[in-house]
Design an enzyme around this catalytic site. Sequence first.
Site, PDB file in Angstrom:
ATOM      1  N   HIS A 151     -30.829  67.393 -21.393  1.00  0.00           N
ATOM      2  CA  HIS A 151     -30.997  66.170 -22.188  1.00  0.00           C
ATOM      3  C   HIS A 151     -29.684  65.414 -22.369  1.00  0.00           C
ATOM      4  O   HIS A 151     -29.554  64.598 -23.275  1.00  0.00           O
ATOM      5  CB  HIS A 151     -31.624  66.479 -23.556  1.00  0.00           C
ATOM      6  CG  HIS A 151     -32.927  67.209 -23.463  1.00  0.00           C
ATOM      7  ND1 HIS A 151     -34.066  66.651 -22.950  1.00  0.00           N
ATOM      8  CD2 HIS A 151     -33.260  68.488 -23.794  1.00  0.00           C
ATOM      9  CE1 HIS A 151     -35.055  67.525 -22.982  1.00  0.00           C
ATOM     10  NE2 HIS A 151     -34.596  68.653 -23.476  1.00  0.00           N
ATOM     11  N   ARG A 203     -22.302  53.199 -32.333  1.00  0.00           N
ATOM     12  CA  ARG A 203     -20.928  53.342 -31.851  1.00  0.00           C
ATOM     13  C   ARG A 203     -20.869  52.828 -30.428  1.00  0.00           C
ATOM     14  O   ARG A 203     -21.878  52.390 -29.866  1.00  0.00           O
ATOM     15  CB  ARG A 203     -20.520  54.819 -31.859  1.00  0.00           C
ATOM     16  CG  ARG A 203     -21.520  55.711 -31.114  1.00  0.00           C
ATOM     17  CD  ARG A 203     -21.050  57.128 -30.946  1.00  0.00           C
ATOM     18  NE  ARG A 203     -22.094  58.029 -30.533  1.00  0.00           N
ATOM     19  CZ  ARG A 203     -22.554  58.169 -29.293  1.00  0.00           C
ATOM     20  NH1 ARG A 203     -22.059  57.414 -28.330  1.00  0.00           N
ATOM     21  NH2 ARG A 203     -23.499  59.033 -29.000  1.00  0.00           N
ATOM     22  N   LYS A 248     -33.002  60.281 -37.403  1.00  0.00           N
ATOM     23  CA  LYS A 248     -33.978  59.809 -36.432  1.00  0.00           C
ATOM     24  C   LYS A 248     -35.316  59.493 -37.092  1.00  0.00           C
ATOM     25  O   LYS A 248     -35.993  58.526 -36.724  1.00  0.00           O
ATOM     26  CB  LYS A 248     -34.154  60.851 -35.332  1.00  0.00           C
ATOM     27  CG  LYS A 248     -32.996  60.929 -34.342  1.00  0.00           C
ATOM     28  CD  LYS A 248     -33.300  61.914 -33.232  1.00  0.00           C
ATOM     29  CE  LYS A 248     -32.261  61.839 -32.113  1.00  0.00           C
ATOM     30  NZ  LYS A 248     -30.934  62.241 -32.552  1.00  0.00           N
ATOM     31  N   GLU A 274     -41.752  64.906 -31.251  1.00  0.00           N
ATOM     32  CA  GLU A 274     -42.292  63.748 -30.557  1.00  0.00           C
ATOM     33  C   GLU A 274     -43.076  64.184 -29.327  1.00  0.00           C
ATOM     34  O   GLU A 274     -42.789  65.230 -28.725  1.00  0.00           O
ATOM     35  CB  GLU A 274     -41.172  62.801 -30.117  1.00  0.00           C
ATOM     36  CG  GLU A 274     -40.477  62.114 -31.269  1.00  0.00           C
ATOM     37  CD  GLU A 274     -39.378  61.188 -30.801  1.00  0.00           C
ATOM     38  OE1 GLU A 274     -38.919  60.389 -31.625  1.00  0.00           O
ATOM     39  OE2 GLU A 274     -38.979  61.270 -29.613  1.00  0.00           O
TER      40      GLU A 274
END
Length: 678
Positions: A235, A296, A116, A200
Amino acid sequence: MFTKILIANRGEIACRVIKTARRMGVRTVAVYSEADANARHVRMADEAVCIGPAAARESYLVGERILDAARRTGAQAVHPGYGFLSENDRFADACAAAGIVFIGPPADAIRSMGSKSAAKAIMSAAGVPVTPGYHGDDQDPAVLQQQADAIGYPVLIKAAAGGGGKGMRLVECSQDFSAALASCQREAISSFASDKVLIEKYLSRSRHIELQVFADTQGNCVYLFERDCSVQRRHQKVLEEAPAPGMTAARRAAMGQAAVDAARAVGYVGAGTVEFIASDTFAHDGAFYFMEMNTRLQVEHPVTEMITGQDLVEWQLRVASGEPLPLRQDQLDIRGHALEARIYAENPEQDFLPSTGRLVHLSPPAQSLNVRVDTGIEEGDEITPYYDPMIAKLIVWDVDRDAALARMWQALADYRIVGVNTNVDFLSRLVVCPAFANADLDTGLIERSRDFLFPAHSEPPKNVFFIAAVAGLLRDQAAALARASHSGDPWSPWSSHDGWRLNIQARRTLTYRTGDTLHEVIVAYEADGWRLTLGNESVLARGRFLDSGRFAGQLAVELDDRRLVASVVAVTERQEQKRHVFLNGTNYVIQRDDPLHLVEAGGTHGGGLTAPMPGKVVALLAVVGQRVDKGTPLLILEAMKMEHTITAPKNGTVKAFCYAAGEQVVDGAELVDFAAEK
């Protein structure tokens, strides 16, 4: 085009790929673990190869065994599905080295987007907006804490190699950061073999909007519009829809172009999803930020297929075999609205705790042009602790969002599952929840709608007990007739079960239980049915089982002048006679108290201080002899790659832990010797 492909996956996605391959005339090879020897995807494929024990790390995650199976069966390509090895760059490299096509992006693209933090840097360079945060390599806890403090709370800690909602923690204040970081890193190590994290800024009232992209080897790249995946728990996505509510043509074009730019920046080929987070000002200014790219096919790809009329698995096979994209951007359009609900074996009332067991009854809604069910499970199959507990994906389509919502509610009402806890009733409430129905969407929707989605426990309506009684009486009659037909005198009145008595009306009492409450239904036999009395309510009841049409297998019950259609499934669970009454979209579970059926009371399985499923103790949070209050965390159990905190059921004292950190436990095992205060 390939003549034979191997599917390096299991369950729903393996079955999904097999269907398209078969339609295209491509033969398929399934791989399976010992636990999946009789699984649906194994039965559907043309060939199947066992690749190891039940644990995924010894079977579905062992690339060498999968490639060996491909070589032995002559498969020309490997479709990785999603999860397992689908985003493993080393496996993609291994496929290329073996001369076998990997039906996915190049390994370099997977590597670029696999981290990430690295992906954020690439996106910034490509001009794609990114979320403010720390994506650096220094993973010292003190440094991470400083960065979080500098960003400002709330922040989100995310596993750098993560996905699927695992390895992610929301931190509201500085004091909670250290514990959240440790928990996030434990889960990241377990799921992704890396404890590197990024931090973040957490955008409150944000939306999760993702763009489906597709690229070929000739340099063409398109986006197949967006999906809104804002409704999440832990999440992880619960409901997805396409197109995103409130999306304007201009914003769609801007996000679509950003997604194509992201794919081109890493030399992407095949199906991919670029995920964006839209700020709370999105409705006014259209602000959005790059989160990650899933290299994917996504779990929620069917909603895109429903609104575009395209088969994305077919696109994957064509692109992987060297063909150009089937359509240009200007040839793609949106038709109607689609929703996908993930049907999980889990208990929403217990923080969506996964559930395991055998599906003793499984009746999905009828499929049509408007209703689609993607599944890898059939009645009688086991939901095991080894794999994700998803039972199926329920997808609906209609001309607009309101019509699609109504169709989804009806499809959920027609879904009947017994044997494990499921989220079907929760989903039924979710699709009619005012916030969701009015498209007031954000990733915190479930939490802020908690009062509506998790109503206080109430007793089932009396009709539920009447319906259960009618079902039992009809089954008693059928059993009596069956016994009579095998006797020497099938027409004997003594074989009848019609309640006939001389000079007196026959009566009996059927007793049901919900929790600690008893419900006694008094049955009086009448010439044309039964007079049922519960408390101060009495009805004349009749009933019959339906054997054809839409309601085949269900029960039609007449209560005075009202006719209801329901389904009653009788099972014995933990030596208790349960009756699952499916009525008006709700599964009411009641217990039959039969004096002729000796029942041993079970333990406190699934609650208190026993293991809710097989797993591993990863941390002890209290010490022996410690006095704790109700709700105090005592230990953390890892099961199904997720952490579950076991808390004190009452005020009391920890006398001993039955297992040490790192030890495996079985379903129902006592975890803590706990002395509750009187």
